[in-house]
Design a protein around this motif. Sequence first.
Motif, short mmCIF file in Angstrom:
data_model
loop_
_atom_site.label_atom_id
_atom_site.label_comp_id
_atom_site.label_asym_id
_atom_site.label_seq_id
_atom_site.Cartn_x
_atom_site.Cartn_y
_atom_site.Cartn_z
N VAL A 4 2.78 -11.46 5.37
CA VAL A 4 4.17 -11.40 4.93
C VAL A 4 4.77 -12.79 4.84
CG1 VAL A 4 4.59 -9.07 5.80
CG2 VAL A 4 4.94 -11.00 7.30
N ALA A 5 5.75 -12.93 3.98
CA ALA A 5 6.38 -14.23 3.76
C ALA A 5 7.73 -14.33 4.47
CB ALA A 5 6.55 -14.49 2.27
N GLU A 12 9.37 -4.52 7.19
CA GLU A 12 8.97 -3.46 6.25
C GLU A 12 7.52 -3.07 6.47
OE1 GLU A 12 8.44 -2.78 1.45
OE2 GLU A 12 9.57 -4.51 2.14
N LEU A 13 6.65 -4.06 6.63
CA LEU A 13 5.23 -3.79 6.88
C LEU A 13 5.06 -3.04 8.19
CD1 LEU A 13 2.20 -4.02 6.37
CD2 LEU A 13 2.28 -6.34 7.34
N GLN A 14 5.75 -3.48 9.23
CA GLN A 14 5.65 -2.81 10.53
C GLN A 14 6.10 -1.36 10.42
OE1 GLN A 14 8.02 -4.51 13.68
NE2 GLN A 14 6.98 -3.33 15.24
N VAL A 66 -7.14 2.43 11.90
CA VAL A 66 -7.40 1.16 11.20
C VAL A 66 -8.48 1.30 10.13
CG1 VAL A 66 -8.16 -1.23 11.52
CG2 VAL A 66 -6.54 -0.22 13.11
N GLU A 67 -9.38 2.25 10.30
CA GLU A 67 -10.44 2.45 9.31
C GLU A 67 -10.08 3.49 8.25
OE1 GLU A 67 -14.21 3.02 11.24
OE2 GLU A 67 -14.02 1.14 12.34
N VAL A 75 -2.42 -2.36 3.79
CA VAL A 75 -2.59 -3.77 4.14
C VAL A 75 -2.95 -4.58 2.90
CG1 VAL A 75 -4.00 -5.40 5.47
CG2 VAL A 75 -3.15 -3.30 6.55
N GLN A 76 -3.80 -4.03 2.06
CA GLN A 76 -4.20 -4.73 0.83
C GLN A 76 -3.00 -4.91 -0.11
OE1 GLN A 76 -7.26 -2.82 -1.46
NE2 GLN A 76 -7.87 -4.74 -2.40
N ARG A 77 -2.15 -3.90 -0.22
CA ARG A 77 -0.96 -4.03 -1.07
C ARG A 77 -0.05 -5.15 -0.58
NH1 ARG A 77 -0.86 1.53 -1.14
NH2 ARG A 77 0.78 1.62 0.43
N TYR A 78 0.15 -5.24 0.74
CA TYR A 78 0.98 -6.32 1.27
C TYR A 78 0.32 -7.68 1.05
CZ TYR A 78 4.74 -3.62 3.28
OH TYR A 78 5.85 -2.83 3.43
N ALA A 79 -0.99 -7.75 1.20
CA ALA A 79 -1.69 -9.02 0.96
C ALA A 79 -1.54 -9.42 -0.50
CB ALA A 79 -3.16 -8.87 1.33
N TRP A 80 -1.62 -8.47 -1.42
CA TRP A 80 -1.47 -8.76 -2.84
C TRP A 80 -0.05 -9.23 -3.15
CZ3 TRP A 80 -3.88 -10.34 -6.79
CH2 TRP A 80 -3.37 -10.19 -8.07
#
Length: 89
Positions: A4-5, A12-14, A66-67, A75-80
């Motif tokens: 997150v930035a 939001e992620l949490q 987590v799996e 998690v991938q959407r937030y990384a993107w």
Amino acid sequence: DALVATKAEARELQADLVSLARLIAAEHARALYIKSKQLISQDAYGNRDPSRFYEEILYFQRHVIVEDQRFLDLVQRYAWRLHRARRRR
């Protein structure tokens, strides 16, 4: 924090991760209930010892939540999103 930035994005992620974890736990509620009955012991004085069940919860977090593909996708959407935001700067 690496995903997150801003603090708002972190909140939001949490919130999204907690909501998803609750959903996954609800899907496995019966199995978790059975495990709690099996693993929470009681001594001769009536004191409950949930330590073995706590270990099961940690296992559940690491190997079920987590799996879960939905968790990985989130998690991938937030990384993107972070990647795109940093490229714009």
